[in-house]
Write an enzyme that holds these catalytic residues in place. Structure first.
Site, PDB file in Angstrom:
ATOM      1  N   ASP A 417      36.638  87.547 -71.950  1.00 45.20           N
ATOM      2  CA  ASP A 417      37.355  86.277 -72.079  1.00 45.20           C
ATOM      3  C   ASP A 417      38.221  86.285 -73.345  1.00 45.20           C
ATOM      4  OD1 ASP A 417      38.122  83.737 -71.404  1.00 45.20           O
ATOM      5  OD2 ASP A 417      36.116  82.871 -71.489  1.00 45.20           O
ATOM      6  N   GLU A 420      43.901  85.668 -76.474  1.00 44.77           N
ATOM      7  CA  GLU A 420      45.267  85.130 -76.539  1.00 44.77           C
ATOM      8  C   GLU A 420      45.596  84.502 -77.904  1.00 44.77           C
ATOM      9  OE1 GLU A 420      43.312  84.291 -72.534  1.00 44.77           O
ATOM     10  OE2 GLU A 420      42.967  83.551 -74.573  1.00 44.77           O
ATOM     11  N   ASP A 483      41.705  78.807 -66.704  1.00 41.15           N
ATOM     12  CA  ASP A 483      41.095  77.475 -66.624  1.00 41.15           C
ATOM     13  C   ASP A 483      41.947  76.527 -65.790  1.00 41.15           C
ATOM     14  OD1 ASP A 483      39.288  78.634 -68.289  1.00 41.15           O
ATOM     15  OD2 ASP A 483      39.874  77.537 -70.083  1.00 41.15           O
TER      16      ASP A 483
END
Length: 760
Positions: A417, A420, A483
């Site tokens: 995950d 970024e 998401d």
């Protein structure tokens, strides 16, 4: 970034040095290069050569059908790290020459022609067809009143030309009219930001452009200049590759040959993944209840995923199981694996200050630093978190050493995950430029984890569930869509993201069935199930609520079972198109333009897709069950009910909650496996060849991969009222038409065909 005030003017404070005249050309035959010197004003006499900036434009070719272009103002600046890694054709040299009128570079069918003399005109053509041109006002070095430098290029667009790609973006799949900055961000799926930014676009005319810069690249696609694409970077030089087709699919083949193709994935990864969800409360008893519930309801499950809270709060990432929730992690994993499950756990590259790894990493210099030498930290996401410096080989070894301990314990794969939110006011161990590292960081992160899995598990067994990426990241699959919201609108946006990512060179893709944020209502969840289980990879995951099907209703349980079992039976087909992703770089989930490039009606379509080359899927995106979709020419057959529909038109249908348009392409023989409770079996053993989509005179070769040994090859033909098939002697297989089945053990099978009703 925009550099003009309308067509004629510049914004206040901007100066543009535009290529105005090709003054000289050097032909470097030894290296296959053209070096073009362009003045930024027309030279009428010798006095005009004074105080006159010069642009140097170099044309080269790393592989057949690919041309590299480098536009430079001042050359004295050093090349900055990092850079994309490309694999060209060893020993390849294009043909280059020049005459008084033009300079020419030939790379395969791709020809670049640079006109000499006043005016800037560069033509890119293939097989005598002009693809695009760089013309007056296209090439420029720009300086603003703050002393910032930029370089841009503009390429012409033809009427009706559509541009795709630039990573996983959730707006309309056609980029025309959009401004896009290549800058990874954790912005969800409902904004212009993207987790996976790729400075590559694909044209419906059969060419692609990759800007060779991992930093911030700005694209104006038929926006600032409505008849052109524009791309720009800060600094003194701009590099890009123009990639020939002739079809959009051929462009992806060439692009991924350069930038890397997806690794082959294990068969088990194509089954259903179930997650704990994010912030829900869980322990071993909870997880055992989930797994028992799936088994009791006859729902096949392949992977169980532990999300963030397998570790203690405020400790992410420290790779230590929460001792209260999981006092016996090794035993628990062994018990789950004894039930045939694979195990995935969540990780990220951020090290919370409370983590046991923070002090270790800080003392050893394994964390990213500020220019003053202090460890970079902030409180966004995890209190006092730092960032692993993957440019440091020792830091990579340190981080992945803890992953190896988890693999030894019984973990099979990792959800990588984040990656970024990467700061730019920092320094790296290898001296990398922090702006260029912002997007590229995720590449190093995912590669470190993927390589570790490959080393421990073996080739073909490594798999990630990754969120962030940039160009080249497709080598480390799988990637999921981030998401999203629990709404029909978000389901549509999620599909657009997957189509866009596939058109950017990524072969595999998944998404959170039902949406991540919020709790889907039962109807939305059931509609999303079909879409999710007809994607390359399928995961039930949410944020604050679980996604076990019985938490919605019994109908959701039935639909989960129906489409999971269908996906398992489709594995002989899915395994072949997964091979294509690995060998050719073609995505499993495809925009229709990849298979029907000559049909202009498909260019704007982004509410349906092809799963591989032969199955058209149109998710139901309306609560009413109504679905509108475009069907290309030919006689298509529903896989779910056997009905036939003629294409070349738009259709509007009403589908029950357990149905959707799922149509077999004309001329296809679809192999269906004999096993429906798992994805990892011998796909050729007992396979059924579904031949409903064959017409009189059709002949189809069917390739069915096998996990071990040579693939099985079948030939099916329909002529003179007879359907015949030949296949391997050592396999039991069957031939089916209109639900009539003939079984064979190799050799030859025949079915007599009765007259059919007219196509509706």
């Amino acid at each position: 970034m925009k550099f003009t005030d309308g067509y004629w003017l510049l914004p206040a404070g901007f100066t543009a040095l535009r290529a105005a005249e090709v003054r000289d050309v050097e032909v470097d035959s030894d290296h296959g290069r053209l070096i073009v010197y362009a003045t930024t004003r027309v030279v009428r006499d010798r006095g005009d050569t004074l105080n006159a900036p010069l642009l140097t434009v170099t044309f080269s070719s790393p592989a057949s059908g690919v041309v590299g272009v480098r536009i430079a103002h001042h050359e004295g600046y050093p090349r900055r790290r990092p850079g994309f890694e490309f694999t060209g054709e060893p020993g390849f040299r294009p043909v280059v020459w020049a005459d008084p009128d033009a300079a020419v570079l030939v790379s395969g069918d791709l020809v670049v022609t640079v006109r000499r003399g006043p005016g800037w005109q560069v033509e890119f053509s293939s097989a005598r067809r002009v693809l695009t041109t760089s013309t007056a006002r296209s090439v420029a070095a720009v300086i603003d009143d703050q002393g910032q430098h930029y370089v841009h290029e503009q390429l012409t667009l033809s009427p009706g030309e559509a541009i795709y790609g630039l990573g996983e973006r959730f707006g309309p799949a056609v980029r025309n009219g959009q401004s896009v900055d290549i800058w990874n961000a954790d912005g969800g799926t409902s904004s212009e930001q993207a987790y996976k930014n790729v400075p590559f676009f694909l044209s419906s005319r059969g060419y692609g452009v990759l800007v060779n810069d991992p930093g911030r690249v700005s694209f104006e696609i038929a926006s600032e200049a409505v008849e052109r694409t524009q791309f720009s970077v800060p600094g003194q030089s701009l590099e890009y590759l123009l990639i020939d087709g002739p079809t959009p699919a051929d462009v992806l083949r060439r692009y991924t040959a350069l930038a890397g193709r997806p690794a082959a994935l294990p068969a088990w990864s194509f089954g259903l993944w179930l997650s704990t969800s994010f912030t829900t409360s869980y322990d071993e008893a909870t997880i055992t209840g989930f797994v028992d519930g799936m088994a009791e309801r006859g729902l096949p499950l392949s992977v169980f995923h532990f999300d963030c809270f397998w570790m203690r709060e405020f400790h992410w990432t420290d790779f230590v199981w929460d001792p209260e929730a999981f006092p016996d992690p090794g035993g628990m994993l062994a018990r789950l694996k004894a039930r045939g499950l694979r195990i995935c756990v969540w990780i990220n590259p951020y090290i919370a200050q409370r983590s046991r790894l923070f002090r270790e990493g800080a003392e050893r210099g394994y964390l990213v630093h500020r220019p003053d030498g202090s460890v970079w930290q902030w409180d966004l996401w995890q209190a006092g978190m730092g960032l692993v410096d993957f440019t440091n080989p020792d830091a990579r070894k340190w981080f992945t050493g803890y992953l190896r301990q988890l693999l030894d314990l019984g973990v099979d794969c990792f959800k990588t995950d984040f990656g970024e939110r990467i700061p730019t006011e920092v320094t790296y161990h290898d001296g990398s430029d922090p702006v260029r590292m912002h997007n590229y960081y995720t590449h190093l992160y995912n590669r470190a984890v993927f390589d570790t899995l490959r080393e421990v598990k073996g080739e073909g067994e490594a798999v990630l569930f990754a969120r962030s990426a940039t160009a080249g990241g497709q080598q480390f699959p799988v990637h999921w869509g981030g998401d999203n919201e629990s709404t029909f609108a978000s389901m549509a946006g999620t599909l657009r993201g997957g189509l866009s990512l596939g058109l950017s060179g990524f072969g595999y893709w998944s998404h959170d069935i039902g949406g991540f944020e919020g709790t889907p209502d039962p109807l939305l969840f059931k509609r999303w199930l079909a879409f999710g289980l007809l994607s390359s990879h399928s995961r039930l995951h949410g944020s604050g609520s679980v996604r076990v099907p019985w938490s919605f209703d019994e109908e959701a349980v039935a639909i989960t079972g129906k489409f999971t079992r269908l996906k398992h039976r489709l594995m002989p087909y899915l395994a072949r198109i997964a091979e294509q992703a690995h060998s050719d770089g073609l995505p499993m989930l495809r925009h229709l333009v990849l298979e029907f490039p000559d049909d202009p009606a498909v260019r704007q379509v982004d509410t349906e897709y092809l799963l591989g080359d032969s199955l058209l899927v149109a998710p139901v995106l309306e609560p009413s069950g109504e679905v509108e979709f475009y069907l290309p020419q030919g006689r298509w057959v529903s896989l779910l009910d056997g009905s036939q529909t003629s294409g070349g038109r738009w259709l509007r249908q009403l589908h029950a909650v357990d149905s959707l348009p799922l149509l077999v392409r004309p001329g296809t023989v679809l192999p269906l496996g004999a096993v429906d409770d798992r994805p990892d079996y011998d796909w050729a053993d007992g396979v059924t060849l579904l031949a409903d989509a064959l017409a009189e005179g059709d002949r189809c070769q069917v390739h069915v991969p096998r996990p071990a040994g040579q693939p099985a090859q079948f030939v099916v033909e329909r002529t003179g009222g007879l359907l015949t098939a030949t296949g391997p002697q050592n396999l039991v297989w069957s031939l089916r038409l209109d639900a009539r089945t003939v079984a064979a053990r190799g050799g030859r099978a025949e079915l007599t065909i009765d007259d059919r009703e007219p196509i509706p």
